[in-house]
Design a protein around this motif. Structure first.
Motif, PDB file in Angstrom:
ATOM      1  N   SER A  16      55.011  76.849 -50.900  1.00 14.23           N
ATOM      2  CA  SER A  16      56.518  76.426 -51.550  1.00 14.23           C
ATOM      3  C   SER A  16      56.237  75.224 -50.630  1.00 14.23           C
ATOM      4  CB  SER A  16      56.998  77.675 -51.170  1.00 14.23           C
ATOM      5  OG  SER A  16      57.232  77.455 -49.605  1.00 14.23           O
ATOM      6  N   ARG A  21      63.150  72.527 -54.704  1.00 11.02           N
ATOM      7  CA  ARG A  21      63.638  73.880 -55.883  1.00 11.02           C
ATOM      8  C   ARG A  21      63.380  73.580 -57.315  1.00 11.02           C
ATOM      9  NH1 ARG A  21      68.253  76.827 -52.668  1.00 11.02           N
ATOM     10  NH2 ARG A  21      66.099  77.448 -51.436  1.00 11.02           N
ATOM     11  N   ALA A  55      54.319  73.393 -59.489  1.00 11.71           N
ATOM     12  CA  ALA A  55      54.653  74.470 -59.449  1.00 11.71           C
ATOM     13  C   ALA A  55      53.428  75.364 -60.059  1.00 11.71           C
ATOM     14  CB  ALA A  55      55.896  74.572 -59.588  1.00 11.71           C
ATOM     15  N   LEU A 103      58.753  81.780 -55.458  1.00  5.52           N
ATOM     16  CA  LEU A 103      58.303  80.267 -55.402  1.00  5.52           C
ATOM     17  C   LEU A 103      59.901  79.952 -55.179  1.00  5.52           C
ATOM     18  CD1 LEU A 103      55.618  78.460 -55.080  1.00  5.52           C
ATOM     19  CD2 LEU A 103      55.809  78.274 -57.470  1.00  5.52           C
ATOM     20  N   ALA A 107      61.100  77.119 -52.098  1.00  3.21           N
ATOM     21  CA  ALA A 107      61.057  75.868 -52.299  1.00  3.21           C
ATOM     22  C   ALA A 107      61.738  75.295 -51.761  1.00  3.21           C
ATOM     23  CB  ALA A 107      60.673  75.173 -53.433  1.00  3.21           C
TER      24      ALA A 107
END
Length: 119
Positions: A16, A21, A55, A103, A107
């Motif tokens: 992360s 995000r 990601a 995750l 993040a």
């Protein structure tokens, strides 16, 4: 020995650092709505979604470490899972969604994210 939740969290925490995000937020809905293969293809299509691709690479690496796939990148994961049976794809999808919970939480919140958002 660590349980599966601890393994997911530890891996996600490490991956992360390089993610925002906003790059992770839409992935669970994309996977649920379109499937892991289509979501991976979308995320890795071009430079505009580089954060999403990163990601997806983290997901692929986690799935490889969980021994669900052999590939460690999203593009290789896409090819490998397309050739597997539906049960294998479903297991990988379920694990990817469970991993994304961590995750997404770890993040970094970017300036485009809503202030104080818990999602």
């Amino acid at each position: 020995m660590k349980n599966l939740e601890q393994q997911r969290a530890q891996h996600a925490f490490g991956k992360s650092r390089d993610l925002k995000r906003q790059d992770v937020n839409k992935l669970p809905a994309l996977i649920l709505g379109n499937g892991l293969l289509a979501a991976t293809a979308f995320a890795t299509d071009g430079d505009l979604r580089k954060g999403m691709a990163n990601a997806m690479n983290a997901i692929a690496d986690h799935l490889a470490k969980s021994k669900l796939i052999d590939s460690k990148t999203a593009s290789e994961m896409l090819k490998e899972l397309a050739e597997k049976d539906s049960l294998h794809l479903r297991l990988a999808t379920e694990e990817a969604l469970a991993y994304l919970v961590y995750l997404k939480r770890f993040a970094k919140q970017g300036k485009d994210d809503e202030a104080g958002s818990e999602t």
